[in-house]
Design a protein around this motif. Structure first.
Motif, short mmCIF file in Angstrom:
data_model
loop_
_atom_site.label_atom_id
_atom_site.label_comp_id
_atom_site.label_asym_id
_atom_site.label_seq_id
_atom_site.Cartn_x
_atom_site.Cartn_y
_atom_site.Cartn_z
N SER A 170 -91.46 -12.15 74.38
CA SER A 170 -92.69 -12.94 74.22
C SER A 170 -93.69 -12.55 75.30
N GLU A 171 -94.96 -12.84 75.03
CA GLU A 171 -96.01 -12.51 76.00
C GLU A 171 -95.79 -13.29 77.31
N SER A 172 -95.33 -14.55 77.18
CA SER A 172 -95.11 -15.35 78.40
C SER A 172 -93.96 -14.76 79.23
#
Length: 203
Positions: A170-172
Motif C-alpha cells: 500500500s502507499e501508506s
C-alpha cells in the motif's frame, strides 16, 4: 540507529550549560558533519561561515588532534585570524572545547559563556553529554533492504503510488518505509535521505 529523543534532551541540556550558545558537529566525515547544531549569536555564525574560519579555528584544530575537553583560554595554538578575540566581541568570552570519536567520524563542540570560566563539574557534565550525543547520533551502517528499495525507486523518479504498486504494497506502507529511512539517517526530507544514503554508500 539515531536516538532522536535522546538527542533533543541532550541538546536542551547543553543550552542550559552554555548560556552564550554552542556549536556541535557530530560525526564529522570528509569535512562535513552528520549533524551540525549551532546556537551562537547568528551574526557571529554568519561571519564565521562567510570567512571560512572553521579551517583556521584553533578550537577545531585542537579537536581533531585531541580527545577530552579544554578551556579555550588553555588552547596553546596559533590564531592568526584572531578568531577567539572576534568571538569574544559577540559575548563568547569564555569557552570550552570537547572532542571525541575516531578520526574517521569525529565529534567536536565549542561551548561558551560570557561571565566566567566553566568550572570542572560543568566541563565534566558537558563532556558526558557530548559523548552520549556522539553515541546516540552514530550514522547507520546499513538500511533495511525495504528502506533501500524505497529510496532507490524515489531516486529513479517514481511517485509514491507508482513505487508502492511496483512493490505490491500500500502507499501508506511505502511512505512508512521512507519515513523509517529518514529517521535512521536523521534527515527531514526524502531527497536528503537519498543524498545521505549515497554518501554513506548505503544505496
Amino acid at each position: 540507529m539515531t536516538d532522536t529523543l535522546g538527542l533533543d534532551r541532550g541538546l536542551a541540556q547543553l543550552s542550559g550549560l552554555a548560556p552564550k550558545g554552542y556549536a556541535l558537529g557530530l560525526h564529522i566525515r570528509f569535512a562535513s558533519a552528520h549533524l551540525m547544531i549551532q546556537t551562537y549569536d547568528p551574526r557571529w555564525s554568519e561571519i564565521y561561515t562567510e570567512r571560512g574560519y572553521m579551517l583556521a579555528d584553533p578550537m577545531v584544530f585542537w579537536g581533531f588532534g585531541n580527545d577530552g575537553a579544554i578551556r579555550w583560554s588553555e588552547i596553546d595554538l596559533p590564531d592568526p585570524h584572531g578568531i577567539l578575540d572576534q568571538a569574544a566581541g559577540f559575548g563568547l568570552q569564555y569557552g570550552v572545547a570537547v572532542a571525541c570519536g575516531p578520526t574517521s567520524s569525529r565529534t567536536i563542540g565549542g561551548f561558551a559563556r560570557g561571565d566566567r570560566e566553566f568550572n570542572e563539574s560543568e566541563i565534566a557534565e558537558i563532556t558526558s553529554i557530548v559523548l552520549r550525543l556522539h553515541e546516540a547520533s552514530t550514522p547507520p551502517e546499513q538500511l533495511t533492504p525495504a528502506q533501500r528499495m524505497a529510496l532507490r525507486l524515489i531516486a529513479r523518479g517514481h511517485r509514491h503510488a507508482e513505487a508502492a504498486a511496483l512493490l505490491g504494497i500500500s502507499e501508506s506502507a511505502f511512505k512508512a518505509r521512507l519515513r523509517a529511512a529518514r529517521e535512521g539517517l536523521f534527515v527531514r526530507t526524502t531527497a536528503e535521505a537519498i543524498q545521505r544514503a549515497q554518501e554513506y554508500k548505503l544505496l
